[in-house]
Design an enzyme around this catalytic site. Structure first.
Site, PDB file in Angstrom:
ATOM      1  N   ARG A  68     -23.044  -1.343 -34.082  1.00  0.00           N
ATOM      2  CA  ARG A  68     -22.027  -0.309 -34.170  1.00  0.00           C
ATOM      3  C   ARG A  68     -20.689  -0.919 -33.780  1.00  0.00           C
ATOM      4  NH1 ARG A  68     -24.821   4.846 -31.739  1.00  0.00           N
ATOM      5  NH2 ARG A  68     -25.793   5.108 -33.776  1.00  0.00           N
ATOM      6  N   ASP A  70     -32.161   7.951 -27.932  1.00  0.00           N
ATOM      7  CA  ASP A  70     -31.189   6.926 -28.286  1.00  0.00           C
ATOM      8  C   ASP A  70     -31.227   6.799 -29.797  1.00  0.00           C
ATOM      9  OD1 ASP A  70     -29.680   4.389 -26.882  1.00  0.00           O
ATOM     10  OD2 ASP A  70     -30.342   4.007 -28.932  1.00  0.00           O
ATOM     11  N   SER A  80     -24.119   8.112 -31.718  1.00  0.00           N
ATOM     12  CA  SER A  80     -25.097   8.167 -30.636  1.00  0.00           C
ATOM     13  C   SER A  80     -25.846   9.496 -30.553  1.00  0.00           C
ATOM     14  CB  SER A  80     -24.357   7.930 -29.331  1.00  0.00           C
ATOM     15  OG  SER A  80     -25.105   8.375 -28.246  1.00  0.00           O
ATOM     16  N   ARG A 138     -26.300  10.797 -27.609  1.00  0.00           N
ATOM     17  CA  ARG A 138     -25.914  11.350 -26.293  1.00  0.00           C
ATOM     18  C   ARG A 138     -25.571  12.836 -26.391  1.00  0.00           C
ATOM     19  NH1 ARG A 138     -20.627   7.502 -26.610  1.00  0.00           N
ATOM     20  NH2 ARG A 138     -22.313   6.090 -27.075  1.00  0.00           N
ATOM     21  N   ASP A 164     -31.375   0.056 -19.046  1.00  0.00           N
ATOM     22  CA  ASP A 164     -30.712  -0.996 -19.830  1.00  0.00           C
ATOM     23  C   ASP A 164     -29.218  -0.770 -20.050  1.00  0.00           C
ATOM     24  OD1 ASP A 164     -30.996   1.219 -21.416  1.00  0.00           O
ATOM     25  OD2 ASP A 164     -32.111   0.251 -23.024  1.00  0.00           O
ATOM     26  N   HIS A 165     -28.786   0.487 -20.089  1.00  0.00           N
ATOM     27  CA  HIS A 165     -27.397   0.757 -20.476  1.00  0.00           C
ATOM     28  C   HIS A 165     -26.394   0.591 -19.336  1.00  0.00           C
ATOM     29  CE1 HIS A 165     -29.062   2.273 -24.175  1.00  0.00           C
ATOM     30  NE2 HIS A 165     -27.871   2.659 -24.618  1.00  0.00           N
TER      31      HIS A 165
END
Ligand code: MIC
Ligand code: SF4
Length: 753
Positions: free
Chosen positions: A447, A159, A642, A644, A94-95
């Site tokens: 965000r 995520d 995030s 990440r 999706d990203h």
């Protein structure tokens, strides 16, 4: 693939009920909902469960990963020596889809450009028994809500918005890839036992107010660090009036509070949602075990005794809110917006309006936006600027198409984008505004850190509900308040928009397109995973070096970050998403968004070896080449945002030894520990001010590193004088093991073989 069928859910519920009874006796008190789900998943009840203090071990039911983080997660998993993921797991593409001209063409371009990464993810998924959702199938959190989330379950997702599933009563937590790998490798997941923030909802929403406003208001109250190491648990009669997907919006954006997760109790709205998503069997089971899926009555009768903090929100008087720019906690009711536009000189003309995303693209959200759009169409009015819609899933998109919502939005000029993250994560090819140009955008995402949506630091991003965003799109003016003001139609008539109404769920059920799910091989052992040696997108991971047994001596400070330093500042997304599977390449973005506290410049600092001012990654690479370890100094809530882990792995890869801050955000602090970087906090936050640009830092006490130990920081200034600071850490015994081994993964690998 291992699946979680109703038999497994029943077994979990039965175990939960027994556990709850045991826990009530042991603790001598009733339980909140969050506690019930946590205790049902604890590896055992003999651990110490001290809120905000103990590290506890859990066995989550499933794992979900999105493509931008799954690459690193699965590259790590490949080192774990397992044949198959130990719990049901999925990957969602999706990203990496860039929004430009519209859904189909953007999707085709993405498939072309990301082929290598998609092929990699698909083959690793196939090999290790992981379900794979193709690009176009939807955004991770929406797809999870539609297919996998269930009341009382526990899930990890790579995520930060994984808590979206809390709208369906799950403890769903955003983590770095290394945490997900633990669970996929059959190891327990460890987290600090959270504090509990109880949010009591009374009354009932009406008019323009929606679930989004509950969380926007809460962001204003608690701020972006107010939820750190806490679970936000909703209760009260107001909770039962909010649709299941509305609850999802609220728990999704609980990530913006820094909360571990957020959760709603099981109710009729959840049962309806489960039923319409073809899981009536799960709904029936949840009803049977409803006592396990809400707080005990004694808790609800006297909540302040059982939660660490209580916030009360009266839905009947809650006004629509708008938050921003640059932080989701800059909140105000819409009636105050005009005054803020004037006093803060926000550009009043809105340059783009965007709705949808994982946060707000439910049938109800789209329906309310459509109701507003239709009123405008009746007066010949269209959006006054580019107006984008990001559907959360293929199912939502197909249903919008079938029920005429798509046509109604297109009638006011909306451009429908692929079912993906798109502009929410900077995957937005924007031609209308030049970088550096100050402009305002309005969206229904979650965000709004500087530079996030379009990589332009001068874009002011305001977040509100999809219906208010649509009203803004029609007016074009940030000072517009649809509750009070009128619009002028193309027919010359002035009219007031009526408050939106819409069905919560599609009366005809969800339409189904090509869902894009790929079931993995029964036995994936013969599946080959190829990573080309010369690839610029993927790189196999090399092990990080173990601790050498020495203190950290004479480190230059690569970055002293001033103010907000989120993961978007440490490891920006947007154009860098393409390198998420290539640690060396992506490290060229390290700290490029951080504000240099010595010079007020962004992304650059002084190279202590040459005296030159250079981009941080270049300086770090120079230090690395010279064998010089370095450190980072940061402010409050360092690493918010995030999940990440690149924000921890890139610094580690470039030679970072320690990150010393006033305070950390939860996920990032864990990510640093996992990757073998020491996360430390100043005992006295004022010591942050002692650090000067040309300092050399020595940190001693590493050999005595033990849970709760302190360390000493010697700050040697350029003029020969010295300062000292006491540093704290939150590593437990196991985490100290990760540090010594060089990373958590090194330790797993050692233990396996
Ligand atoms: C985000 O919303 O910031 C992201 C992009 O979804 C991230 C994950 C990532 O950086 O890949 C998140 O929220 O964790
Ligand atoms: Fe994607 Fe945005 Fe949701 Fe993150 S917040 S998962 S980038 S849509």
């Amino acid at each position: 693939m291992r699946t979680l069928d109703t038999a497994a859910i029943r077994a979990l519920y039965e175990k939960s009920r027994a556990r709850h009874a045991e826990a009530r006796t042991r603790f001598g008190r009733p339980l909140t909902l969050a506690e019930k789900v946590l205790l049902a998943h604890a590896t055992d009840l003999d651990q110490e469960f001290v809120r905000g203090e103990s590290f506890c071990q859990f066995a989550p039911d499933r794992v979900a990963m999105q493509d931008a983080t799954a690459q690193m997660a699965l590259l790590q998993f490949m080192h774990a020596g397992r044949k198959e993921a130990a719990v049901p797991s999925t990957v969602h593409c999706d990203h990496l889809i860039q929004a430009y001209v519209g859904a189909q063409r953007d999707l085709d371009t993405a498939i072309e450009q990301n082929r290598e990464v998609y092929d990699f993810l698909k083959s690793v998924s196939n090999k290790y028994g992981v379900g794979f959702w193709e690009p176009g199938a939807g955004i991770i959190h929406q797809v999870v809500l539609e297919n996998y989330a269930f009341p009382g379950g526990m899930m990890l997702g790579t995520d930060s918005h994984t808590p979206n599933a809390g709208g369906l009563g799950m403890v769903a937590v955003g983590v770095g890839g290394a945490d997900a790998v633990d669970v996929m490798a059959g190891l327990p997941w460890e987290v600090k036992y959270p504090k509990l923030i109880g949010v009591k909802l009374t009354g009932k929403m009406s008019g323009w107010t929606s679930g989004k406003d509950v969380i926007l208001k809460l962001c204003g109250i608690l701020t972006t660090k107010g939820g750190t190491n806490a679970i936000v648990e909703y209760f009260g009669e107001g909770a039962d009036t909010i649709s299941c997907t509305g609850k999802g919006t609220i728990t999704n954006m609980g990530a913006e509070l820094g909360a571990t997760t957020s959760i709603f109790p099981f109710d009729a709205k959840m049962a309806e949602y489960l039923t319409v998503t073809e899981r009536a069997d799960v709904a029936a089971l949840a009803k049977e075990f409803a006592d396990c899926l809400r707080a005990d009555d004694e808790v609800l009768a006297d909540p302040s005794k059982f939660y660490d903090q209580i916030v009360e929100i009266d839905l009947s008087t809650l006004e629509p809110h708008v938050v921003g720019p640059h932080s989701p906690d800059v909140a105000r009711p819409i009636s105050k917006m005009e005054a803020d536009v004037e006093s803060e000189s926000f550009p009043p003309n809105i340059s783009s309006a965007l709705i949808g995303s994982c946060t707000n693209s439910s049938y109800e959200d789209i329906g309310r936006a459509v109701h507003v759009a239709k009123q405008a169409s009746a007066h010949g009015l269209k959006a006054r600027m580019p107006f984008f819609v990001s559907p959360g899933s293929d199912q939502i998109f197909e249903t919008m198409k079938r029920d005429g919502q798509l046509a109604a939005l297109e009638a006011v000029g909306a451009i429908v984008l692929a079912n993906a993250c798109g502009p929410c994560i900077g995957q937005w090819k924007r031609d209308d505004v030049k970088t550096g140009e100050r402009n305002s955008i309005v969206n229904s995402f979650n965000r709004n850190f500087r530079g996030r949506n379009d990589a332009n630091p001068e874009t002011l991003s305001f977040i509100t509900s999809p219906e208010i965003t649509t009203a803004f799109a029609l007016s074009g003016d940030l000072r517009f308040n649809p509750l009070e003001d009128e619009l002028k139609g193309a027919d010359g008539q002035s009219f007031k928009l009526q408050p939106p109404t819409a069905d919560e769920l599609p009366a005809k059920g969800f339409a189904k397109g090509d869902q894009g799910f790929v079931e993995p091989a029964e036995d994936g052992s013969a599946v080959e995973v190829v990573v080309r040696e010369d690839s610029e997108r993927l790189q196999l991971l090399a092990k990080f070096q173990p601790w050498d047994g020495e203190d950290l001596r004479d480190m230059p400070v690569l970055v002293k970050a001033k103010g907000k330093c989120t993961t978007d500042h440490i490891s920006p997304a947007g154009k860098w998403l393409r390198f998420r599977g290539h640690l060396d390449r992506i490290s060229d973005n390290a700290f490029t968004g951080a504000t240099n506290a010595f010079r007020d410049e962004i992304g650059k600092g002084k190279n202590q070896l040459t005296g030159e001012i250079q981009a941080y990654p270049a300086v770090a690479r120079d230090y690395k080449a010279a064998g010089l370890g370095w450190c980072v100094v940061g402010d409050v809530n360092y690493g918010e945002g995030s999940s990440r882990e690149h924000a921890a792995m890139s610094p580690r890869f470039l030679g970072c030894e320690a990150v010393v801050v006033r305070s950390f955000a939860r996920i990032h602090e864990t990510n640093l520990k996992k990757q073998g970087v020491l996360p430390l906090t100043f005992q006295d936050p004022a010591d942050y001010d002692k650090i000067l640009e040309d300092d050399r830092i020595t940190i001693t006490g590493l050999a005595q590193l033990a849970p709760g130990s302190t360390m000493t920081m010697l700050i040697r200034h350029h003029d020969g004088t010295q300062d000292e600071a006491t540093l704290l850490h939150s590593l437990n015994a196991e985490q100290i093991g990760w540090y010594r081994a060089g990373s958590a993964l090194n330790l797993i690998a050692q233990q396996q073989g």
